[in-house]
Design an enzyme around this catalytic site. Structure first.
Site, PDB file in Angstrom:
ATOM      1  N   HIS A   1       1.073   4.582  -7.859  1.00 44.63           N
ATOM      2  CA  HIS A   1       0.782   6.027  -7.717  1.00 44.63           C
ATOM      3  C   HIS A   1      -0.462   6.320  -8.556  1.00 44.63           C
ATOM      4  CE1 HIS A   1       1.518  10.155  -6.922  1.00 44.63           C
ATOM      5  NE2 HIS A   1       2.631  10.374  -7.594  1.00 44.63           N
TER       6      HIS A   1
ATOM      7  N   HIS B   1      -2.385   3.569   1.701  1.00 46.55           N
ATOM      8  CA  HIS B   1      -1.698   4.805   1.362  1.00 46.55           C
ATOM      9  C   HIS B   1      -0.517   4.970   2.299  1.00 46.55           C
ATOM     10  CE1 HIS B   1      -1.012   9.055   0.494  1.00 46.55           C
ATOM     11  NE2 HIS B   1      -1.680   8.823  -0.618  1.00 46.55           N
TER      12      HIS B   1
ATOM     13  N   ASP C   1      -8.355   6.833  -5.472  1.00 39.79           N
ATOM     14  CA  ASP C   1      -8.488   6.126  -6.739  1.00 39.79           C
ATOM     15  C   ASP C   1      -9.586   5.073  -6.729  1.00 39.79           C
ATOM     16  OD1 ASP C   1      -6.519   7.475  -8.144  1.00 39.79           O
ATOM     17  OD2 ASP C   1      -4.954   6.331  -7.147  1.00 39.79           O
TER      18      ASP C   1
HETATM   19  N1  CMC Z   1      -3.763  -4.695  -0.628  1.00 41.93           N
HETATM   20  C1  CMC Z   1      -3.255  -5.621   0.214  1.00 41.93           C
HETATM   21  N2  CMC Z   1      -2.253  -5.389   1.079  1.00 41.93           N
HETATM   22  C2  CMC Z   1      -1.703  -4.159   1.086  1.00 41.93           C
HETATM   23  C3  CMC Z   1      -2.177  -3.135   0.250  1.00 41.93           C
HETATM   24  C4  CMC Z   1      -3.259  -3.425  -0.622  1.00 41.93           C
HETATM   25  N3  CMC Z   1      -3.744  -2.477  -1.446  1.00 41.93           N
HETATM   26  N4  CMC Z   1      -1.474  -1.995   0.466  1.00 41.93           N
HETATM   27  C5  CMC Z   1      -0.585  -2.308   1.420  1.00 41.93           C
HETATM   28  N5  CMC Z   1      -0.722  -3.608   1.793  1.00 41.93           N
HETATM   29  C6  CMC Z   1       0.045  -4.287   2.837  1.00 41.93           C
HETATM   30  C7  CMC Z   1       1.444  -4.641   2.331  1.00 41.93           C
HETATM   31  O1  CMC Z   1       1.492  -5.927   1.772  1.00 41.93           O
HETATM   32  C8  CMC Z   1       2.257  -4.533   3.604  1.00 41.93           C
HETATM   33  O2  CMC Z   1       2.089  -5.732   4.336  1.00 41.93           O
HETATM   34  P1  CMC Z   1       3.273  -6.297   5.281  1.00 41.93           P
HETATM   35  O3  CMC Z   1       3.422  -5.279   6.379  1.00 41.93           O
HETATM   36  O4  CMC Z   1       2.731  -7.598   5.737  1.00 41.93           O
HETATM   37  O5  CMC Z   1       4.489  -6.408   4.417  1.00 41.93           O
HETATM   38  C9  CMC Z   1       1.591  -3.391   4.382  1.00 41.93           C
HETATM   39  O6  CMC Z   1       0.224  -3.364   3.919  1.00 41.93           O
HETATM   40  C10 CMC Z   1       2.225  -2.023   4.155  1.00 41.93           C
HETATM   41  O7  CMC Z   1       2.297  -1.818   2.745  1.00 41.93           O
HETATM   42  P2  CMC Z   1       3.500  -1.059   2.023  1.00 41.93           P
HETATM   43  O8  CMC Z   1       3.544  -1.471   0.589  1.00 41.93           O
HETATM   44  O9  CMC Z   1       4.746  -1.229   2.833  1.00 41.93           O
HETATM   45  O10 CMC Z   1       3.011   0.423   2.158  1.00 41.93           O
HETATM   46  P3  CMC Z   1       3.521   1.657   1.319  1.00 41.93           P
HETATM   47  O11 CMC Z   1       3.258   2.848   2.140  1.00 41.93           O
HETATM   48  O12 CMC Z   1       4.917   1.436   0.842  1.00 41.93           O
HETATM   49  O13 CMC Z   1       2.585   1.639  -0.004  1.00 41.93           O
HETATM   50  C11 CMC Z   1       0.767   1.976  -1.438  1.00 41.93           C
HETATM   51  C12 CMC Z   1       1.470   2.431  -0.163  1.00 41.93           C
HETATM   52  C13 CMC Z   1      -0.306   3.014  -1.814  1.00 41.93           C
HETATM   53  C14 CMC Z   1       1.768   1.936  -2.600  1.00 41.93           C
HETATM   54  C15 CMC Z   1       0.118   0.588  -1.204  1.00 41.93           C
HETATM   55  O14 CMC Z   1      -0.838   0.667  -0.167  1.00 41.93           O
HETATM   56  C16 CMC Z   1      -0.499   0.004  -2.475  1.00 41.93           C
HETATM   57  O15 CMC Z   1       0.192  -0.618  -3.273  1.00 41.93           O
HETATM   58  N6  CMC Z   1      -1.861   0.241  -2.685  1.00 41.93           N
HETATM   59  C17 CMC Z   1      -2.500  -0.171  -3.904  1.00 41.93           C
HETATM   60  C18 CMC Z   1      -2.185   0.830  -4.996  1.00 41.93           C
HETATM   61  C19 CMC Z   1      -2.951   2.113  -4.830  1.00 41.93           C
HETATM   62  O16 CMC Z   1      -4.153   2.119  -4.582  1.00 41.93           O
HETATM   63  N7  CMC Z   1      -2.246   3.264  -5.034  1.00 41.93           N
HETATM   64  C20 CMC Z   1      -2.857   4.573  -5.001  1.00 41.93           C
HETATM   65  C21 CMC Z   1      -2.385   5.435  -3.875  1.00 41.93           C
HETATM   66  S1  CMC Z   1      -3.424   6.908  -3.660  1.00 41.93           S
HETATM   67  C22 CMC Z   1      -3.167   7.853  -5.085  1.00 41.93           C
HETATM   68  C23 CMC Z   1      -1.785   8.389  -5.202  1.00 41.93           C
HETATM   69  O17 CMC Z   1      -1.277   8.972  -4.232  1.00 41.93           O
HETATM   70  O18 CMC Z   1      -1.218   8.272  -6.286  1.00 41.93           O
END
Ligand code: CMC
Length: 430
Positions: free
Chosen positions: A266, A307, A365
């Protein structure tokens, strides 16, 4: 609300349940599953991927098309034409202020920028090297001890004054966290400065020297505050709502939101992005890191990408990217190596089939860390800045919830997969 219905067939009940479909002004329709509970059925949605937790009029996101609206106004227009305090007024009251309303609101905020002198003593209980987010959780939570007995959350005026106090005191507390960390004296607010100038002043001025605001950096700071002011039902806002649903003190609820924001998935991502860019170190290493991010067996993720809601370029990231260039130009760092890595990383990721297929675009971010770094904000303060800016969103959601007639405590259910009932075993027989 529409009168559309969906019929759900429940085999072992041998009957159909009629569920209403509600449609909002914009966005997806939602199925009202509340009648299922009367039939002894609950829905299962870990991570709330398909669950609308509440009805809200504050912020709208269209993740497919990269749209973010505060009270109907596009974020790009607000970032260009408005300022943070005006955005706070808009979020809290639903409409942009008239000049008189804006002046009054600004004056009200200025009236509350100082924190109780006792809070200064409270700080000294923290370790010097404590992460500033831990200090923020503690000190914002501590505000509840100063504003509790006289606060009746059923009274709109009491809720408003709590919100004004929070917005006014967040920069003061945030700057105090930094000053405490680096061992400099706390700086009292200067109310003839703008909100963002005042924050920079409390962060960077010292009693022994004169301090002049830099309008470009103050404007950038203000824009960062606007971009982070609200984001509908994200993890921290939902935490604030859930804590508030029990009728708890609002400052304690906001402290719970700050705790939820801290994690790297987050708000903590802005800190993680900068750490990642520094770890990559050189554009020649980018392919190796892209490979790591694609590897399912490697926990590494490209921080600042992806996201839950945006499946397109985060509109905040676009504005942030421009602001980043403006700030780097102002501080004479146009050849910033971190920016060079970030731009190249973005180019790689946007052309990579893994990122295209999973719709992983830069989020807010990705560029905020480089911008804050260039302004002179240390890395461990990045998430504190996010918390400062998001306070208005949290308190506005809390207010919306508390003022909704008939609001109830939030209480999710579970799918229990533990032991069946069993008898206690005496210590000697285990
Ligand atoms: N790098 C590589 N792969 C990724 C990434 C990434 N940054 N983000 C998602 N994926 C992949 C993930 O491995 C998954 O693959 P698979 O379908 O093969 O299992 C797929 O994409 C979907 O990811 P998820 O984790 O199920 O998606 P989510 O909606 O639960 O998570 C997230 C969203 C923001 C937590 C995630 O994209 C992430 O960890 N990003 C990096 C951290 C980040 O930048 N966070 C800031 C968010 S914006 C500010 C805020 O709102 O706080």
């Amino acid at each position: 609300m529409s009168d559309k219905k969906v019929l759900l067939e429940i085999p072992n009940l041998d009957e159909k349940v009629e569920l209403s479909i509600h449609s909002g002004t914009l966005g997806q329709e939602v199925v009202d599953i509340a009648p299922l509970a009367k039939k002894g059925l609950f829905t299962f949605d870990p991570g709330f991927v398909a669950t609308a937790s509440c009805e809200s009029k504050i912020t709208f996101i269209d993740g497919e098309n990269g749209i973010l609206l505060y009270r109907g106004y596009p974020i790009e227009q607000l970032a260009e034409k408005s300022d943070y305090l005006e955005v706070c007024y808009l979020l809290m009251n639903g409409e942009l202020p008239s000049p008189e309303q804006k002046q009054k609101f600004t004056r009200q905020i200025l009236n509350h920028t100082m924190v109780h002198e006792q809070i200064h003593k409270f700080f000294t209980g923290f370790r010097r090297d404590a992460h500033p987010m831990s200090v923020m959780v503690g000190t914002v939570g501590a505000l509840s001890s100063f504003y509790h007995d006289a606060l009746d959350i059923t009274q709109p005026e009491h809720r408003e004054i709590a919100a004004l106090r929070l917005i006014a005191k967040m920069p003061t507390l945030a700057a105090m966290c930094y000053k405490y960390y680096i061992g400099q004296p706390f700086t009292y607010p200067q109310n003839d400065l703008s909100y963002s100038e005042n924050f920079l002043y409390m962060m960077f001025s010292v009693p022994s020297e004169k301090w002049q605001p830099n309008p470009v950096l103050a404007k950038a700071m203000d824009r960062i505050f606007i971009l982070h002011a609200d984001h509908e039902q994200n993890a921290s806002t939902s935490t604030v709502r859930l804590a508030g649903s029990s009728g708890a003190n609002p400052f304690a609820c906001i402290a719970s939101g700050i705790a939820a924001l801290w994690g790297p998935a987050h708000g903590g991502a802005n800190e993680a992005v900068l750490d990642m860019l520094m770890e990559i170190g050189d554009v020649k290493n980018i392919p190796k890191y892209i490979e790591k991010a694609r590897d399912r067996n490697d926990p590494f993720r490209l921080m600042g990408f992806g996201h839950r809601v945006y499946k397109n370029y985060d509109p905040r990231a676009k504005v942030m990217r421009e602001t980043c260039h403006e700030v780097l130009k102002e501080v004479g760092k146009t050849n910033d190596p971190l920016l060079e890595i970030a731009l190249e990383l973005e180019r790689y990721a946007l052309e990579d089939e893994y990122f295209i297929e999973k719709k992983l675009y830069p989020n807010v971010d990705f560029y905020s860390g480089i911008t804050l770094n260039a302004i002179g904000i240390p890395v461990n303060m990045f998430t504190v800045i996010f918390a400062l800016a998001r306070a208005v969103g949290w308190v506005t959601h809390w207010n919306e919830m508390v003022s909704t007639p008939g609001f109830r405590i939030g209480r999710p259910r579970q799918l229990y997969t533990g032991h069946d009932q069993r008898d206690y075993i005496d210590e000697n027989n285990r």
